[in-house]
Each structure stands twice: as structure tokens, then as C-alpha cells.
Design a protein around this motif. Structure first.
Motif, PDB file in Angstrom:
ATOM      1  N   MET B 281      22.329  -0.543  23.062  1.00 45.66           N
ATOM      2  CA  MET B 281      21.985   0.388  22.372  1.00 45.66           C
ATOM      3  C   MET B 281      22.808   1.068  22.385  1.00 45.66           C
ATOM      4  SD  MET B 281      19.769   2.777  24.811  1.00 45.66           S
ATOM      5  CE  MET B 281      20.627   3.855  25.606  1.00 45.66           C
ATOM      6  N   LEU B 282      23.792   2.225  21.569  1.00 45.06           N
ATOM      7  CA  LEU B 282      24.618   3.236  21.251  1.00 45.06           C
ATOM      8  C   LEU B 282      24.327   4.474  21.990  1.00 45.06           C
ATOM      9  CD1 LEU B 282      25.612   2.400  17.526  1.00 45.06           C
ATOM     10  CD2 LEU B 282      25.935   0.918  19.581  1.00 45.06           C
ATOM     11  N   SER B 283      25.487   4.454  22.797  1.00 40.78           N
ATOM     12  CA  SER B 283      25.684   6.259  23.600  1.00 40.78           C
ATOM     13  C   SER B 283      26.803   6.524  23.184  1.00 40.78           C
ATOM     14  CB  SER B 283      25.450   5.263  25.122  1.00 40.78           C
ATOM     15  OG  SER B 283      25.097   6.499  25.714  1.00 40.78           O
ATOM     16  N   GLY B 284      26.728   8.108  23.319  1.00 39.41           N
ATOM     17  CA  GLY B 284      27.383   8.377  23.373  1.00 39.41           C
ATOM     18  C   GLY B 284      27.548  10.107  22.134  1.00 39.41           C
ATOM     19  N   CYS B 285      28.558   9.191  20.714  1.00 40.37           N
ATOM     20  CA  CYS B 285      29.888  11.180  20.166  1.00 40.37           C
ATOM     21  C   CYS B 285      28.769  10.626  18.708  1.00 40.37           C
ATOM     22  CB  CYS B 285      30.608  10.803  19.753  1.00 40.37           C
ATOM     23  SG  CYS B 285      31.559  11.280  21.135  1.00 40.37           S
ATOM     24  N   PRO B 286      28.177  11.645  18.617  1.00 39.37           N
ATOM     25  CA  PRO B 286      27.420  11.869  17.034  1.00 39.37           C
ATOM     26  C   PRO B 286      27.974  10.964  15.795  1.00 39.37           C
ATOM     27  CG  PRO B 286      27.998  13.647  17.233  1.00 39.37           C
ATOM     28  CD  PRO B 286      28.807  12.247  18.465  1.00 39.37           C
ATOM     29  N   MET B 287      27.262  10.461  15.401  1.00 37.85           N
ATOM     30  CA  MET B 287      27.761   9.399  13.921  1.00 37.85           C
ATOM     31  C   MET B 287      27.473   9.750  12.684  1.00 37.85           C
ATOM     32  SD  MET B 287      27.559   5.238  14.946  1.00 37.85           S
ATOM     33  CE  MET B 287      28.415   5.129  16.750  1.00 37.85           C
ATOM     34  N   ALA B 288      27.547  10.817  12.188  1.00 36.95           N
ATOM     35  CA  ALA B 288      27.970  11.365  10.889  1.00 36.95           C
ATOM     36  C   ALA B 288      28.241  10.686  10.025  1.00 36.95           C
ATOM     37  CB  ALA B 288      28.497  13.416  11.276  1.00 36.95           C
ATOM     38  N   VAL B 289      27.439  10.847   8.779  1.00 44.57           N
ATOM     39  CA  VAL B 289      27.728   9.922   7.105  1.00 44.57           C
ATOM     40  C   VAL B 289      28.847  10.209   6.966  1.00 44.57           C
ATOM     41  CG1 VAL B 289      26.685   9.588   4.858  1.00 44.57           C
ATOM     42  CG2 VAL B 289      24.746  10.522   6.719  1.00 44.57           C
ATOM     43  N   PRO B 290      29.755   9.218   6.706  1.00 45.06           N
ATOM     44  CA  PRO B 290      28.897   7.761   6.445  1.00 45.06           C
ATOM     45  C   PRO B 290      29.739   7.345   7.593  1.00 45.06           C
ATOM     46  CG  PRO B 290      30.817   8.388   5.011  1.00 45.06           C
ATOM     47  CD  PRO B 290      31.247   9.304   5.538  1.00 45.06           C
ATOM     48  N   ASN B 291      29.725   7.424   8.625  1.00 41.02           N
ATOM     49  CA  ASN B 291      30.182   6.537   9.840  1.00 41.02           C
ATOM     50  C   ASN B 291      29.486   5.671  10.469  1.00 41.02           C
ATOM     51  OD1 ASN B 291      31.689   5.640  11.812  1.00 41.02           O
ATOM     52  ND2 ASN B 291      31.959   8.190  12.971  1.00 41.02           N
ATOM     53  N   TRP B 292      29.550   4.303   9.851  1.00 39.81           N
ATOM     54  CA  TRP B 292      29.531   2.960  10.080  1.00 39.81           C
ATOM     55  C   TRP B 292      29.667   2.484  10.700  1.00 39.81           C
ATOM     56  CZ3 TRP B 292      27.570   4.560   4.607  1.00 39.81           C
ATOM     57  CH2 TRP B 292      26.785   5.786   3.961  1.00 39.81           C
ATOM     58  N   LYS B 293      30.500   2.477  10.643  1.00 45.14           N
ATOM     59  CA  LYS B 293      32.424   1.485  11.594  1.00 45.14           C
ATOM     60  C   LYS B 293      31.606   0.405  11.978  1.00 45.14           C
ATOM     61  CE  LYS B 293      35.932   2.817  13.408  1.00 45.14           C
ATOM     62  NZ  LYS B 293      37.303   3.129  13.922  1.00 45.14           N
ATOM     63  N   LEU B 294      31.211   1.802  13.402  1.00 41.76           N
ATOM     64  CA  LEU B 294      30.845   0.803  14.604  1.00 41.76           C
ATOM     65  C   LEU B 294      29.237  -0.051  14.422  1.00 41.76           C
ATOM     66  CD1 LEU B 294      32.425   0.276  17.645  1.00 41.76           C
ATOM     67  CD2 LEU B 294      30.149   1.875  18.398  1.00 41.76           C
ATOM     68  N   PRO B 295      27.954   0.593  13.760  1.00 43.97           N
ATOM     69  CA  PRO B 295      27.332  -0.017  13.810  1.00 43.97           C
ATOM     70  C   PRO B 295      26.864  -1.523  12.859  1.00 43.97           C
ATOM     71  CG  PRO B 295      26.849   1.807  13.427  1.00 43.97           C
ATOM     72  CD  PRO B 295      28.341   1.963  13.735  1.00 43.97           C
ATOM     73  N   TYR B 296      27.975  -0.884  11.723  1.00 46.37           N
ATOM     74  CA  TYR B 296      28.547  -2.409  11.144  1.00 46.37           C
ATOM     75  C   TYR B 296      28.827  -3.437  11.812  1.00 46.37           C
ATOM     76  CZ  TYR B 296      29.970  -4.822   6.737  1.00 46.37           C
ATOM     77  OH  TYR B 296      30.390  -5.952   6.294  1.00 46.37           O
ATOM     78  N   VAL B 297      29.816  -3.224  12.949  1.00 50.25           N
ATOM     79  CA  VAL B 297      30.745  -4.902  13.766  1.00 50.25           C
ATOM     80  C   VAL B 297      29.869  -4.738  14.390  1.00 50.25           C
ATOM     81  CG1 VAL B 297      32.620  -4.578  15.068  1.00 50.25           C
ATOM     82  CG2 VAL B 297      32.941  -3.333  13.077  1.00 50.25           C
ATOM     83  N   VAL B 298      28.916  -3.985  14.400  1.00 48.32           N
ATOM     84  CA  VAL B 298      28.508  -4.507  15.840  1.00 48.32           C
ATOM     85  C   VAL B 298      26.707  -5.618  15.424  1.00 48.32           C
ATOM     86  CG1 VAL B 298      26.124  -3.928  18.122  1.00 48.32           C
ATOM     87  CG2 VAL B 298      28.454  -2.676  17.517  1.00 48.32           C
ATOM     88  N   GLU B 299      26.489  -5.362  14.276  1.00 43.42           N
ATOM     89  CA  GLU B 299      25.432  -5.942  13.664  1.00 43.42           C
ATOM     90  C   GLU B 299      25.590  -7.028  12.618  1.00 43.42           C
ATOM     91  OE1 GLU B 299      22.557  -3.230  11.982  1.00 43.42           O
ATOM     92  OE2 GLU B 299      21.829  -3.454  13.909  1.00 43.42           O
ATOM     93  N   SER B 300      27.091  -7.001  13.104  1.00 45.38           N
ATOM     94  CA  SER B 300      28.179  -8.400  12.209  1.00 45.38           C
ATOM     95  C   SER B 300      28.859  -8.710  13.707  1.00 45.38           C
ATOM     96  CB  SER B 300      29.654  -8.509  11.414  1.00 45.38           C
ATOM     97  OG  SER B 300      28.352  -6.947   9.960  1.00 45.38           O
ATOM     98  N   ALA B 301      28.260  -8.587  14.895  1.00 46.70           N
ATOM     99  CA  ALA B 301      28.809  -9.704  15.979  1.00 46.70           C
ATOM    100  C   ALA B 301      27.670 -10.253  16.606  1.00 46.70           C
ATOM    101  CB  ALA B 301      29.321  -8.291  16.667  1.00 46.70           C
ATOM    102  N   GLY B 302      26.727 -10.335  15.482  1.00 40.24           N
ATOM    103  CA  GLY B 302      25.637 -11.339  16.088  1.00 40.24           C
ATOM    104  C   GLY B 302      23.945 -10.885  16.838  1.00 40.24           C
ATOM    105  N   ALA B 303      24.729  -9.502  16.879  1.00 37.65           N
ATOM    106  CA  ALA B 303      23.855  -8.071  18.067  1.00 37.65           C
ATOM    107  C   ALA B 303      22.771  -7.819  17.416  1.00 37.65           C
ATOM    108  CB  ALA B 303      24.301  -7.176  18.598  1.00 37.65           C
ATOM    109  N   VAL B 304      21.937  -7.204  17.440  1.00 39.76           N
ATOM    110  CA  VAL B 304      21.238  -6.186  16.834  1.00 39.76           C
ATOM    111  C   VAL B 304      21.160  -4.609  17.924  1.00 39.76           C
ATOM    112  CG1 VAL B 304      19.192  -6.622  17.531  1.00 39.76           C
ATOM    113  CG2 VAL B 304      18.776  -5.326  15.868  1.00 39.76           C
ATOM    114  N   ILE B 305      21.090  -3.586  17.124  1.00 39.24           N
ATOM    115  CA  ILE B 305      21.061  -2.310  17.475  1.00 39.24           C
ATOM    116  C   ILE B 305      19.351  -1.755  17.937  1.00 39.24           C
ATOM    117  CG2 ILE B 305      22.136  -0.059  17.848  1.00 39.24           C
ATOM    118  CD1 ILE B 305      24.278  -1.132  16.236  1.00 39.24           C
ATOM    119  N   VAL B 306      19.298  -1.200  19.163  1.00 37.12           N
ATOM    120  CA  VAL B 306      17.863  -0.754  18.957  1.00 37.12           C
ATOM    121  C   VAL B 306      17.712   0.815  19.976  1.00 37.12           C
ATOM    122  CG1 VAL B 306      16.997  -3.479  19.566  1.00 37.12           C
ATOM    123  CG2 VAL B 306      18.037  -2.046  21.064  1.00 37.12           C
ATOM    124  N   GLY B 307      18.828   1.069  19.684  1.00 35.16           N
ATOM    125  CA  GLY B 307      18.594   2.577  19.912  1.00 35.16           C
ATOM    126  C   GLY B 307      19.618   3.190  19.755  1.00 35.16           C
TER     127      GLY B 307
END
Lengths: 425, 425
Positions: B281-307
Motif C-alpha cells: 500500500m502507498l501512504s503519504g503525499c499525493p501523486m498528481a498526473v503524471p507522477n507515476w514514478k514510484l508506482p512504476y518502480v514498485v510494480e516493476s519490482a515484483g509487487a502489486v499496489i493495493v491501496g
């Protein structure tokens, strides 16, 4: 400073004695280098030297004596905590330690690394058990003036119970109503902690005492307009710093005596530096004891400081509380109004500060202004850009400095400040 | 995306056309790499792709058409600006550009370097003339949620007139009264700007429309508790991001359709990743369009984001406005109450966020949480320390990340996140 009676007292306060002794040793040397080395100092500076040398000693003894008599000690970190009200509850109102690097490694367990030095300092002083003021407090009062302090008080509250006042962020009627209600809430908290009832008579006396201190500081501010400068910026800053620690009636008397001496000096055409010395005003973040780094660098660079536009300076003394009210309600209104005039960078907009900086710079005949922001202090870093424009509009040059409590940048500061002073000569 | 009709429209909006074309080019490629490369995507993602591809095109055309019909466009940067009220004035409520590095060098003329990327971005987008939303606005609404934004709006106001709402810093009755008065003031400002009268009937409709959107997002949040995860974190974040830009009734219908598809997937035991994929789960500051950096890194690291526990996530959809009020006064009360429930780090204390983060992490069956603070965001950096403790108490591991919009730290983030994911596998 460190006689055996003091040591026993510090031990009772659970200070870390070896670390505290080491701190006092460093501060004593620092004070000697920066203060006692000055030439042409005022006779009245003896009071400053004495208070500073006993700030952790006899002054703490006075706090313990007051507590033994059933009075309470209230500590704060901000000029928004209304001293009038504290005094009306027969309590002692003091500032807390926040001006030196102490316990920084410990503080970084509780607050982010990107936090200003002042905040890390007050957390570090507590965690390292080095501040006898904090340890003497029956009530510690925080406020919401900046994100850094607001959130740090949450962490601080875990190690030192902290009562927080909400300072609003605008000056609308609704914001003023919120602030007034916070004063009423603070009054109730004081009555609870002290067991005393705050009467109109006591509050009127509290207002008069606080105003008398402000008037003495206003008198000092005005006398500094003289040329040659009659007092060093270091000593004037020290007076403002001590105003947060010493007993207010004694302080007021001593500063008025010192102002008498200044008037005599001015009449005799005497000063601490030649009349053609470049005159600088400081503006921005507060410099808590013993944060004398920047004034020392400035006055070692061939300039003299003639004003401090900061919370430990004119922001704390410029406005008086109206004394004409006769009822508690009227006095609470007067207090609310007085504090809402403070031009803290926490307000938006805060254009009155731009006017105040400019008019103070003109009043003290400053040739230039050094704007001082603590690293990571967002409100004052933002306003530095605005103050620069406002001063430029008034033909007054400004140098913007961002620094912290470390000594690592002293040489860099010297270079920049000497270059700035040269442009003014 | 860049046909000639759009170009004429952008020209009328005084965008910097070559720079804007270049920006769209980069974003298109970025979107292709991060979004279109995903496997097992939902059919409903076609809506997301279309909206995103036309976010500066057809959506801006819709805003111009609304303006031609006499409606007004209101832009904001914060979930505290009450959309219900904007809708009740027949105005369009949109988010403004703040999620990409644009005009950073220009922005640093107006705000300090130590300012978070989101703030530098909204200032930079305006100064570089790259945001067609900002340029379409009849009213831009700021707020006092953090020092950085509060002071940046003063600078922003010089280039784009900005109306500022005071968000209080505590949740006392006096603070709630201040906030309620700010809602009333906003209502009057809207009536002035739009020339429309906000009636009880219109406000009731505004509340229903905003709530319907929140309910659709709540439904999505709950469906993500399924294992295997039925939707990628990237797509879910995109849905939350689009919720700030697209027309709310259309958005709500489309997201409910997408949730129908998710339910069918879940019933069939299908997902975007195997059931044993570590869930974060991600928690904290908002990610405004197109700030997809962290989700991309996380889901490329073999995890899936669920919240996503953020303003562009559950903080914006968790609470509904009570719909039972029949008078304007009752509805204003309901709006005040709803927004005072937001667990923004601007409040002190903000312990409800600790409870909310923990219960959301449990609800979506997260194996771990990544706390995301924008560099120099003091409120969320402070709370990262507290969230870590709260999650540890619930047996949920947390990784704290502080970053900005640059790509310089991507490799470092990958290393840290892969190591974290490995501990969860």
C-alpha cells in the motif's frame, strides 16, 4: 557559574551533569570571544554579562524558589504565547533552550533531518537533558506558527507534555475569533495549572508589566538610530534574548538604566564604532541564545548592526496591549488585538511585514539589510524574496543568508558579508 | 492528441505551443511505457487511456464550451476546496497541473529552492504557460494546508489571481467554526464569480454528485482487497488522478462500470498478478498526473499496489457529506463536518490518520506499506515517523521514501524497493 549549590539543583532537575558542564564551558568561551572582547562597551552591559553567566544558575534558582512558594513556571518557544496572561496567574513566563546544537542526533530520531536548527535544538536539549528551563516547567506551551514546530510539538509532547495554542493563518474576523478563543482557553489552562483565579486586576497588572518591558525595548530600538551607533548589535541582540529569560520588572528597570546611559553617550557623540561604519539591520528568523554566529560575523566584517527585525527583536516589542480596558472581556479583546498585529511569516498575506521592515530600516538609518532564514524555515525563506523586492523599492540593498547553527559555513558567510559591506562603504 | 483544432485552442489560451507539444510528446511516451505496456488490463481501462490522452485536448474543449455557455471554471490544488459548492454554482471544478517538472528554473525565481516538487511544478506550469487548466480558470482556489503552499500562493497570486481558503490546524470547535465560515465565504465568492445563486436544491444536487463519485471510488478501494489483485496500482492511481479532471457524472458511471468488470474478474479468480505477489500500500503525499514514478518502480519490482492512502486516493473519497439536510444552513454544516474529517497532516494532532492507515492496510490485505513524502514536505515527513511506529505496532512493515519528480534517484529507489519487497515475499 558552576558552584556546588547549582550542581545540586541541576542534579535534582535530572540534567546530564557532565554534558551540561561541557556545554557551559563551551558557551562561556564563546561568550568571552564574542562579547567580552568588545571595546567601548556600556557600563550597563555588566547586567547582561551577569544574567547570561547565571542564566542556568541563579535564574534557575529563582524559578525553584518561585515553585517552592507555590508559583508555577510556564515555558514557550514563541512570541504568540501571551505573557500578560501568564503573569496574571502569578506564574513565571520563560523562554526555553533552542539556540545551540545539542542532542541533534537524538532529535533526528523524532523529527525529519530537513528540520530547522531551532526545532532540532529544542528537541535535542530535552532529549539530552541539557535545558534547566524546560526541566523546571509546570506547563510548556507550543503553537501552530509553522509546519515544523506544529508537527515537532507532537513528537515533543511524547517526552515533555506540551499544550498547543492554535495561531490562525490569516487576519480575517473569523481568524481573530479563533485566536481570541485560544486566549480564553489558555487562560483556563493557566487557572487549572496554577490553581489561581485570573482577575481583571491581575490581568491589568500583567498587561502593564508586559507593556513596560516592551516600552523599554522600544526605547532601545529608537536610540539605535543615532550615529555613531551607541551600542553593538551583539549587545542589543543579547538584551532581546535576555528579555525572554529574566524577571520582567528587573529587566525593564535595568534596560531603562542602560538606555539612560545610551542617551548620555549619544549626547556626547560617542559610539561603539566610527560614524562612517556601514550600518546593517538584521531581518528574519529569531536568534535564540547563544546563536550569535551571524551578528559576530557581521560586526567582525567592519559593519555595525543597528536593528533586529525578528521575534527576538522588534517583532516582540513593537506593539503594546491596550491598557484602557477595565473588564476581563475587554482585556482579552485587547490581548487578541495586540497579538493579531504580529507580522509573523505564518500569516498569509503578510504584507505589513514588508512595510515594517522598510520603515524600521529607514528609522534606524540602515545602509543595508541582511535577511536571515534558518535552513528549512519555509515561511521566512519565502518572505526573503518579498522583503528583497520591498527593500529594493525603497533603495535599500539586501543580502539573503540561509544558515543553521553549525560553524561549518562561517568562512563562506564572512566572504559574502564582507563583499556586501564593501558595496555599502 | 495534437490536432489543429486543439492547437488553435491552446494558442487562444496563450500556451507556449512548442514547449507544450514537447511536453505532450514526453508524457505520451511515458504513458506508453508505464501504462500501455501492462498485461491483463481491464477493458474499462480504455476510458482511462482516452481521458488521459485527451486531458489537455477534448477535456479543455469541454471547459471552453462550458465557458461559452456562461458557466465558470474553478481550479484548485487541494481536496479541501469543497466541490459540492462549486457544482452548486453550475461551475466546473478541476484540478490544476502539478505533477511534472515544468518551468522549474522559472519557479525558483518565486519560491525557495527548498520547496517541494508539487509546488514548484504548479508555479512552473503557470510561468512556462504549459497548463491549459490553469489558463481556463475563472477562479483559482488555494488553501493554507502547509507552509509551502500557503506562502507559494502569495507568489502565485502575482501571476494568477488566487483566492485562498483558511484551513484550520486543529479540530477544536473554534477551528470548525473558522472552517465553516470559510465555506460560507467561498460560497459568496462563487456566487460573485458565477453570477448564480446557490440554492438548497442546487447544493443538495452538488452533494449528491460529489458523494456518488466518492462512492464509486470507495467501491474500487474495497474491491482491491481481493486476491489476486484485480487491478494494478498504476491504473487505480490513474483513476484517482482522473477523478480530479473529468466530468464527475461521466466519471462516476465509468468507474462503476469498471468496478462491475472487477467484480466479474474477482468472481472468476482472475487478477493482474499471481496470488502470491507481495501486496503493497502507498501512504503519504499525493501523486498528481503524471507522477507515476514510484508506482512504476514498485510494480516493476515484483509487487502489486493495493491501496493509496493519500489525497489522490482514499483521503479524498473516504468520507461522504451527509445528504439528509434540507436547508442551506444544514448542508453547509454537513460540508463543514465532512471536510473536518480529512486526516491531512496539516492538523495537529492527527492521530486519526494513524488509525486510518492501519485499518486501510489491513482491509486491502497489504503485506507492507511504502510511505511516500515529497522532499521538503514537512507535514508528511514528520508523520512518516509516526506512521512507521503505528504500522509496526500492527505488525505491518513500512519503507519510508523521500523523493521528488526527477528521475535521478530511480535506480536507488529500485534497489531499496526490491530489497523491501524481498523481505515480504
Amino acid at each position: 557559574m558552576s558552584d556546588s549549590t547549582h550542581t545540586q539543583m541541576w542534579e535534582k532537575l535530572n540534567l546530564d551533569l557532565p554534558a551540561h558542564d561541557a556545554l557551559l564551558g563551551v558557551l562561556g568561551k564563546f561568550y568571552g570571544d564574542i562579547y567580552l572582547s568588545q571595546e567601548n562597551r556600556l557600563r550597563g552591559a555588566e547586567y547582561l554579562d551577569f544574567v547570561l553567566s547565571e542564566v542556568h544558575g541563579l535564574r534557575i534558582k529563582e524559578l525553584q524558589d518561585a515553585k517552592a512558594e507555590g508559583r508555577k513556571v510556564v515555558g514557550s518557544f514563541c512570541v504568540f504565547v501571551p505573557e500578560e496572561m501568564t503573569l496574571a496567574a502569578d506564574a513565571v513566563h520563560v523562554g526555553l533552550c533552542a539556540g545551540a546544537e545539542a542532542g541533534t542526533n537524538l532529535a533526528e530520531q523524532l523529527v525529519p533531518r530537513n528540520t530547522c536548527a531551532l526545532i532540532k535544538s529544542f528537541i535535542g536539549f530535552k532529549m539530552a537533558r541539557l535545558c534547566p528551563f524546560t526541566e523546571s516547567c509546570d506547563l510548556i506551551v507550543g503553537e501552530t506558527t509553522c509546519d515544523g514546530k506544529k508537527k515537532a510539538y507532537e513528537a515533543f509532547n511524547e517526552i515533555a507534555p506540551t499544550y498547543v495554542m492554535e495561531v490562525p493563518q490569516t487576519k480575517t474576523p473569523a481568524a481573530r475569533a479563533l485566536w481570541r478563543s485560544e486566549i480564553v482557553r489558555y487562560m483556563a489552562e493557566l487557572e487549572k495549572v496554577t490553581g489561581r483565579t485570573i482577575t481583571a486586576e491581575k490581568l491589568a497588572q500583567g498587561i502593564r508589566t508586559a507593556n513596560a518591558k516592551r516600552r523599554a525595548l522600544q526605547r532601545l530600538t529608537k536610540l539605535r538610530a543615532a550615529s555613531p551607533a551607541p551600542i553593538s548589535g551583539r549587545d542589543a541582540l543579547l538584551i532581546n534574548q535576555i528579555s525572554f529569560y529574566d524577571e520582567p520588572v528587573r529587566f525593564t528597570a535595568k534596560i531603562n538604566e542602560l538606555c539612560d546611559e545610551l542617551e548620555a553617550r549619544i549626547a556626547a557623540g560617542q559610539g561603539v564604532a566610527p560614524a562612517n561604519t556601514p550600518r546593517l539591520m538584521l531581518s528574519g528568523c529569531p536568534m535564540a541564545v547563544p546563536n550569535w554566529k551571524l551578528p559576530y560575523v557581521v560586526e567582525s566584517a567592519g559593519a555595525v548592526i543597528v536593528g533586529e527585525e525578528s521575534c527576538i527583536g522588534t517583532r516582540n516589542s513593537r506593539d503594546l496591549t491596550d491598557e484602557s480596558g477595565t473588564t476581563l472581556e475587554a482585556m482579552i479583546d485587547a490581548i487578541a488585538d495586540r497579538y493579531m498585529k504580529i507580522d509573523c511569516a505564518c500569516f498569509t498575506p503578510n504584507t505589513e511585514r514588508l512595510d515594517n521592515v522598510t520603515s524600521l530600516a529607514k528609522m534606524v538609518k540602515a545602509d543595508g539589510v541582511i535577511h536571515y532564514s534558518l535552513l528549512f524555515c519555509q515561511p521566512y525563506s519565502h518572505e526573503a524574496l518579498k522583503v528583497d523586492k520591498a527593500l529594493a523599492g525603497a533603495g535599500i540593498p539586501m543580502l539573503s543568508i540561509e544558515t543553521d547553527y553549525s560553524m561549518e559555513d562561517v568562512e563562506q558567510l564572512k566572504t559574502r558579508i564582507e563583499a556586501f559591506v564593501e558595496t555599502l562603504a
